[in-house]
Design a protein around this motif. Structure first.
Motif, short mmCIF file in Angstrom:
data_model
loop_
_atom_site.label_atom_id
_atom_site.label_comp_id
_atom_site.label_asym_id
_atom_site.label_seq_id
_atom_site.Cartn_x
_atom_site.Cartn_y
_atom_site.Cartn_z
N VAL A 63 1.11 -0.93 0.31
CA VAL A 63 0.17 0.09 -0.17
C VAL A 63 0.89 1.18 -0.16
CG1 VAL A 63 -2.39 1.07 1.60
CG2 VAL A 63 -2.16 -0.81 1.15
N ILE A 64 1.02 2.10 -0.67
CA ILE A 64 1.39 3.19 -0.28
C ILE A 64 0.03 4.58 -0.24
CG2 ILE A 64 2.58 5.03 -3.00
CD1 ILE A 64 3.87 2.39 -3.71
N LEU A 65 0.65 5.57 0.19
CA LEU A 65 -0.36 6.91 0.28
C LEU A 65 0.30 7.86 0.22
CD1 LEU A 65 -2.56 4.77 3.59
CD2 LEU A 65 -3.63 5.02 0.81
N VAL A 66 -0.05 9.14 0.28
CA VAL A 66 0.59 10.33 0.25
C VAL A 66 -1.15 10.61 0.32
CG1 VAL A 66 0.87 13.03 -0.72
CG2 VAL A 66 2.26 9.31 -2.10
N GLY A 67 -0.47 11.58 2.10
CA GLY A 67 -1.72 12.19 2.51
C GLY A 67 -1.41 12.94 3.73
N ASN A 68 -2.77 13.50 4.29
CA ASN A 68 -2.20 14.08 6.04
C ASN A 68 -2.86 13.61 7.04
OD1 ASN A 68 -3.13 16.23 3.49
ND2 ASN A 68 -1.64 17.53 5.25
N LEU A 69 -1.95 13.72 7.90
CA LEU A 69 -2.64 12.74 8.84
C LEU A 69 -3.97 14.20 9.86
CD1 LEU A 69 0.63 12.40 9.22
CD2 LEU A 69 0.05 12.57 11.41
N GLY A 70 -4.96 13.00 10.42
CA GLY A 70 -6.27 13.78 10.80
C GLY A 70 -5.68 14.11 11.95
N ALA A 71 -5.23 14.12 13.04
CA ALA A 71 -4.74 13.98 14.20
C ALA A 71 -3.54 14.04 14.84
CB ALA A 71 -5.57 13.57 15.19
N ASN A 89 9.88 -3.95 6.51
CA ASN A 89 9.61 -3.40 5.33
C ASN A 89 8.23 -2.31 5.71
OD1 ASN A 89 6.94 -5.13 5.98
ND2 ASN A 89 6.77 -5.44 4.30
N GLY A 90 9.09 -0.45 4.65
CA GLY A 90 8.42 0.18 5.50
C GLY A 90 8.63 1.33 4.67
N ASN A 91 8.34 2.57 4.54
CA ASN A 91 8.66 3.24 4.12
C ASN A 91 8.05 4.75 4.65
OD1 ASN A 91 10.97 2.80 2.39
ND2 ASN A 91 10.52 2.66 0.90
N ASP A 128 12.30 14.19 3.52
CA ASP A 128 13.32 12.97 4.20
C ASP A 128 13.04 11.66 3.99
OD1 ASP A 128 15.74 14.68 4.88
OD2 ASP A 128 14.18 16.03 6.03
N VAL A 129 13.33 11.36 4.06
CA VAL A 129 13.00 9.56 3.62
C VAL A 129 13.20 8.93 4.78
CG1 VAL A 129 12.96 7.68 2.70
CG2 VAL A 129 12.98 9.14 1.07
N SER A 154 0.11 17.05 8.84
CA SER A 154 1.53 17.16 8.27
C SER A 154 1.46 15.43 7.24
CB SER A 154 2.16 15.49 9.32
OG SER A 154 2.77 16.58 10.59
N LYS A 155 2.09 16.33 5.85
CA LYS A 155 2.25 15.62 5.01
C LYS A 155 2.81 14.97 4.55
CE LYS A 155 0.34 16.39 -0.09
NZ LYS A 155 -0.56 16.29 0.53
N VAL A 156 2.43 12.83 4.37
CA VAL A 156 3.47 11.86 4.46
C VAL A 156 3.04 11.14 3.26
CG1 VAL A 156 2.92 12.07 7.10
CG2 VAL A 156 1.97 11.31 6.23
N TYR A 157 3.94 10.50 2.71
CA TYR A 157 3.98 9.54 1.65
C TYR A 157 4.32 8.32 2.90
CZ TYR A 157 5.85 5.87 -1.84
OH TYR A 157 6.65 5.33 -2.33
N LEU A 158 4.23 7.16 2.85
CA LEU A 158 4.09 5.84 2.88
C LEU A 158 3.72 5.07 2.66
CD1 LEU A 158 1.34 4.63 4.86
CD2 LEU A 158 1.47 6.39 6.08
#
Length: 156
Positions: free
Chosen positions: A8-16, A108-110, A127-128, A76-80
């Motif tokens: 699963v790859i997500l790019v989004g913002n934290l809701g809390a 495994n995880g980014n 930053d990764v 916060s905006k993140v890619y994971l």
């Protein structure tokens, strides 16, 4: 060759803000709520529309959990990158319930920080932090997801 892939790859913002807890053995677990929003222009009305999906994310990797706890905040905006897992549990009435989550395990995880809102976040903002191959750590040579404006009109 692998028989199947669960990624699963997500790019989004934290809701809390991240919710941090510890197991009985003392291992840190971080829970995140990530919003992804799809935006499009309605062909008939020309009106801009959007749909937001919420994703439960659980981080079991100790290094990724530390980074999430330290640097991530609501908005916060993140890619994971992680794996989809469904777990079964019982509620207080004894009824079986199911929860599907994106899980970042030990090997495994980014996690990529796409903005620099927290204190101590390196100035680049992209930053990764990776847990691939068991060598978790900051990877300054890794390519990160561009924080480009994805609000383009797509012709199809």
């Amino acid at each position: 060759m692998a028989g199947s892939i669960n990624k699963v790859i997500l790019v989004g913002n934290l809701g809390a803000d991240p919710r941090v807890s510890n197991t009985q053995s003392g291992a840190k677990i971080v829970n995140l709520s990530i919003a992804t929003t799809e935006t499009w222009k309605d062909k008939l009305s020309g009106e801009r529309k959007d749909r937001t999906e919420w994703h439960r994310v659980v981080i079991f990797n100790p290094q990724l959990a530390d980074v999430a706890e330290r640097y991530l905040r609501k908005g916060s905006k993140v890619y994971l990158e992680g794996q989809l897992q469904t777990r079964k549990w019982e509620d207080t009435n004894g009824q079986e319930k199911y929860s599907t989550e994106v899980v970042l395990q030990n090997f495994n995880g980014n996690l990529v920080l796409l903005d620099a809102k927290g204190d101590g976040v390196p100035a680049g903002g992209n930053d990764v932090f990776s847990a691939a191959s068991g060598n978790a750590g900051w990877d300054s040579t890794a390519s990160s997801v561009p924080a480009a404006d994805l609000d383009d009109d797509i012709p199809f």
